[in-house]
Design an enzyme around this catalytic site. Structure first.
Site, mmCIF file in Angstrom:
data_model
loop_
_atom_site.group_PDB
_atom_site.id
_atom_site.type_symbol
_atom_site.label_atom_id
_atom_site.label_comp_id
_atom_site.label_asym_id
_atom_site.label_seq_id
_atom_site.Cartn_x
_atom_site.Cartn_y
_atom_site.Cartn_z
ATOM 1 N N CYS A 102 0.590 -1.096 -0.052
ATOM 2 C CA CYS A 102 -0.045 0.228 0.020
ATOM 3 C C CYS A 102 1.106 1.177 0.120
ATOM 4 O O CYS A 102 1.972 1.406 -0.869
ATOM 5 C CB CYS A 102 -0.846 -0.441 1.194
ATOM 6 S SG CYS A 102 -2.291 0.942 1.212
ATOM 7 N N ASP A 103 0.621 1.959 0.638
ATOM 8 C CA ASP A 103 1.557 3.639 0.598
ATOM 9 C C ASP A 103 2.921 3.068 1.366
ATOM 10 O O ASP A 103 4.072 4.101 1.068
ATOM 11 C CB ASP A 103 0.546 4.670 1.834
ATOM 12 C CG ASP A 103 0.725 5.772 1.434
ATOM 13 O OD1 ASP A 103 1.150 5.703 0.508
ATOM 14 O OD2 ASP A 103 0.577 6.630 2.032
#
Length: 196
Positions: A102-103
């Site tokens: 993800c991030d």
């Protein structure tokens, strides 16, 4: 005993860590150790409100680890996250498994850590905004990608990410890992019961 370090920042994604760590314990037969790392040794709240007391802060991280896994969450864009960069550089320098989801993938791109491997993330255009990111040709539109000891996944790929980490660390046989993945991905009534 192999050691996996999970880097968690405030508002870390509980489910991403849970899939990996539980599979490591279930399939690994006690051959691997799960440990958490954060910026300090103070409790770190997850997105779900679970508070984790890290095993290590950045000053006490052991050198004898086998994998460094950056768990996604809401704080990888904060300036404080840059404190993790030296740990990432050490991981790459010593050829250890480096994972991000993800991030956290965006963060790896922002510090140039995705330039030596095929990879994925939530958004290629976002990666391209960083001058340190120079590997657009290495971006792969897949849920999870493993290449050159770097494992990346987008934010909807917690199971795929876990599966690639389990394979990279040889936690269990390919058949056992596939069984674990199928059971969780396809569901109780569709997948056969995995062999542990």
């Amino acid at each position: 005993m192999k050691k996996i370090l999970y880097v968690i920042l405030e508002q870390w994604a509980d489910w991403e860590l849970a899939y990996i760590s539980s599979a490591v314990n279930l399939l690994g037969g006690g051959k691997l150790e799960n440990k958490t790392v954060s910026l300090t040794k103070d409790t770190v709240p997850s997105i779900g409100g679970v508070k984790c007391l890290p095993d290590y802060d950045l000053q006490s991280v052991p050198s004898d680890y086998d994998a460094l896994i950056l768990i996604g969450g809401m704080s990888w864009r904060n300036e404080n996250a840059m404190q993790v960069k030296p740990l990432i550089e050490d991981c790459i320098k010593h050829g250890k498994v480096l994972g991000a989801i993800c991030d956290a993938c965006r963060f790896l791109g922002s510090v140039g850590a995705l330039n030596g491997a095929k990879h994925t993330a939530n958004d290629l255009n976002e990666l391209k905004q960083y001058s340190a990111y120079t590997n657009e040709q290495g971006f792969v539109h897949r849920q999870a990608v493993s290449d050159n000891n770097v494992i990346t996944a987008n934010g909807t790929a917690a199971l795929e990410f876990a599966q690639e980490i389990l394979k990279a660390l040889s936690v269990a046989s390919d058949e056992q890992i596939k069984g674990w993945y199928d059971f969780h991905k396809l569901g109780f009534y569709t997948a056969p019961m995995p062999k542990m």
